[in-house]
Enzyme design. Structure first.
Site, short mmCIF file in Angstrom:
data_model
loop_
_atom_site.label_atom_id
_atom_site.label_comp_id
_atom_site.label_asym_id
_atom_site.label_seq_id
_atom_site.Cartn_x
_atom_site.Cartn_y
_atom_site.Cartn_z
N GLU A 81 0.66 -1.15 -0.63
CA GLU A 81 0.16 0.06 0.02
C GLU A 81 0.91 1.40 0.36
O GLU A 81 1.86 1.30 1.16
CB GLU A 81 -1.07 -0.30 1.06
CG GLU A 81 -2.34 1.12 0.83
CD GLU A 81 -2.41 1.42 2.36
OE1 GLU A 81 -3.57 -0.26 3.10
OE2 GLU A 81 -3.15 1.98 2.58
N LYS A 265 -7.12 -0.78 11.56
CA LYS A 265 -6.53 -1.16 10.56
C LYS A 265 -5.36 -0.02 9.91
O LYS A 265 -3.91 -0.83 9.45
CB LYS A 265 -7.57 -0.85 9.82
CG LYS A 265 -6.83 -1.82 8.30
CD LYS A 265 -6.19 -0.65 7.59
CE LYS A 265 -6.24 -1.72 5.91
NZ LYS A 265 -5.41 -0.56 4.91
N ASP A 281 4.31 -14.68 12.10
CA ASP A 281 3.10 -14.38 11.03
C ASP A 281 2.08 -14.15 12.05
O ASP A 281 2.15 -13.63 12.35
CB ASP A 281 2.54 -15.97 12.11
CG ASP A 281 1.43 -16.63 11.46
OD1 ASP A 281 0.49 -16.15 10.81
OD2 ASP A 281 0.98 -17.59 13.15
N HIS A 379 -2.19 10.47 -0.49
CA HIS A 379 -2.29 8.87 -1.53
C HIS A 379 -2.57 9.22 -3.09
O HIS A 379 -2.09 8.37 -3.45
CB HIS A 379 -3.75 8.49 -0.93
CG HIS A 379 -4.33 7.23 0.43
ND1 HIS A 379 -3.34 6.10 -0.09
CD2 HIS A 379 -4.30 7.43 1.54
CE1 HIS A 379 -3.62 5.58 1.00
NE2 HIS A 379 -3.95 6.19 1.62
#
Ligand code: MEV
Length: 425
Positions: A81, A265, A281, A379
């Site tokens: 991202e 998130k 992991d 972005h």
């Protein structure tokens, strides 16, 4: 490590970046080349999973400017991202003015669960197990002699009655197991499988599941930072406005699960990127993070933001962090080995501290943008570059096309292709 503050890193050609990194980290460049090319051979992949057909690449960017517990650290981040690496690096730069990030970790204790079924009296079985706690822990200690030698092993035994379930009452035994510098899943699962017969003998029941819990709430990592308010000012925004905007944005996540999921998130954007780069992991870390965020019965923010007496912005993050620096992919994957080397971490706890620092920086980057100009502006230019590449731009065309798309406010592939075609004429 000399410094994590490498000015102009972004503008260097790719090859020169690796040289600069080696220089700053005081490492021979050969130790870092695995970061550059997927890091993993198809043959190595074949030994890692079944039915292997190849490898999947992700970009690795370097989180700059981090000071964690007084130590300069360059942080490898594997993520697809745009904006994440830049956001973390920028916020780490702001945090430097307050001394960087300060971290603590609890002991590296994982929880192994054993489900005991077919008991006549769950309460009597519970007490019978607690009577034998010392014997069971002593046995747990013998299971992994190497771990014991390193100072790990059985720490505690907890026994819970589940009074009501779809199959009626049963017992859950928790083996608290110190796994030192390992992630610990193998050690814990082995210990649970080995202890099960004794638990059956003591209780007269049947041990069904024997598996670690990813809600690793005995293995927490915490980071805090302080940002002087003047560091937060930019454009038309005063430092106080940005600070109060960030606190209000956090309050939204603290109070509302719909917002908390997105807020967390953003934290995981930073956390996972380092977890992946070090061969750990990330599914375990994700599972632990969200279960921990819901521990009160209502899902909420993993971080907090406030202000201190002198008006500085203060942030904290606390979450389970079951990462290792020995065993698994951390020692097999060449890029993961290079990543650990670059950070110069000597213990899993040190790695955990860096990871939560990056998570906190990432959270700050998102809240700062959301509370001011919005997330899309930053972005957009990175997104435009991806669209330019997807449309077929190469070399210098990429930047030029991306700039035109942003200027036109139409970052779309059809428009990018159209512009490229017009240039070819
Ligand atoms: C996007 O990947 C992450 C954010 O949505 C996080 C947030 O909203 O806090 C920007």
């Amino acid at each position: 490590m000399t410094t994590s503050r490498i000015q102009g890193f972004y503008n260097l050609p790719l090859e020169a970046r690796l040289e600069k990194l080696a220089e700053a980290a005081n490492l021979p460049i050969e130790e870092l080349t695995a970061l550059q090319r997927a890091g993993l051979s198809v043959e190595q992949a074949d030994h890692m999973v079944e039915n292997a057909v190849g490898i999947f690449g992700l970009p690795i960017g370097i989180g700059l400017n981090f000071i964690v517990d007084g130590r300069e650290v360059l942080v490898p981040m594997a993520i697809e991202e745009p904006s994440v690496v830049a956001g973390a690096s920028f916020m780490a730069k702001l945090a430097r003015a307050g001394g960087g990030f300060f971290t603590t970790t609890s002991a590296p204790e994982m929880i192994g669960q054993m489900q005991v079924l077919d008991l006549d009296d769950v309460h009597a079985a519970r007490l019978a197990l607690l009577e034998r706690r010392a014997d069971l822990l002593a046995e747990a200690d013998e299971i992994d002699p190497l771990l014991k030698k390193l100072g790990g092993g059985g720490r505690d035994l907890e026994v819970r009655v589940i009074p009501d379930s779809p199959i009626g009452p049963f017992l859950v035994v928790h083996l608290i197991y110190d796994v030192r510098d390992a992630m610990g899943a193998n050690a814990v699962n082995t210990a649970c499988e080995r202890l099960a017969p004794q638990i059956e003998a003591i209780t007269g029941g049947r041990v069904h599941l024997r598996i670690l819990s990813n809600l690793a709430d005995r293995r927490l990592a915490r980071a805090r930072c302080t940002i002087p308010v003047k560091e937060l000012a930019f454009g038309d925004f005063s430092g106080e406005q940005v600070r109060d905007g960030i606190i209000a944005a956090w309050a939204f996540a603290a109070a509302d699960p719909y917002r908390a999921a997105t807020h967390n998130k953003g934290i995981m954007n930073g956390v996972d990127a380092v977890v992946i780069a070090t061969g750990n992991d990330w599914r375990a870390i994700e599972a632990g993070a969200h279960a921990y965020a819901a521990r009160s019965g209502r899902y909420t923010s993993l971080s907090t933001w406030g202000k201190n007496a002198d008006g500085s912005l203060t942030g904290t993050l606390e979450m389970p962090m079951a990462v290792g620096i020995v065993g698994g992919a951390t020692k097999v994957h060449p890029a993961a080995k290079a990543a650990l080397k670059l950070m110069g971490v000597r213990t899993a706890a040190e790695l955990a501290g860096i990871i939560v620092s990056v998570g906190l920086a990432q959270n700050l980057a998102a809240l700062r943008a959301l509370a001011t100009e919005g997330i899309q502006r930053g972005h957009m230019s990175l997104h435009a570059r991806q669209v330019a590449i997807a449309a077929g731009a190469v070399g210098e065309q990429i930047e030029k096309l991306a700039a035109q798309l942003v200027a036109e406010k139409t970052v779309r592939i059809d428009r990018a292709e159209e512009i490229l075609k017009s240039w070819e004429k």
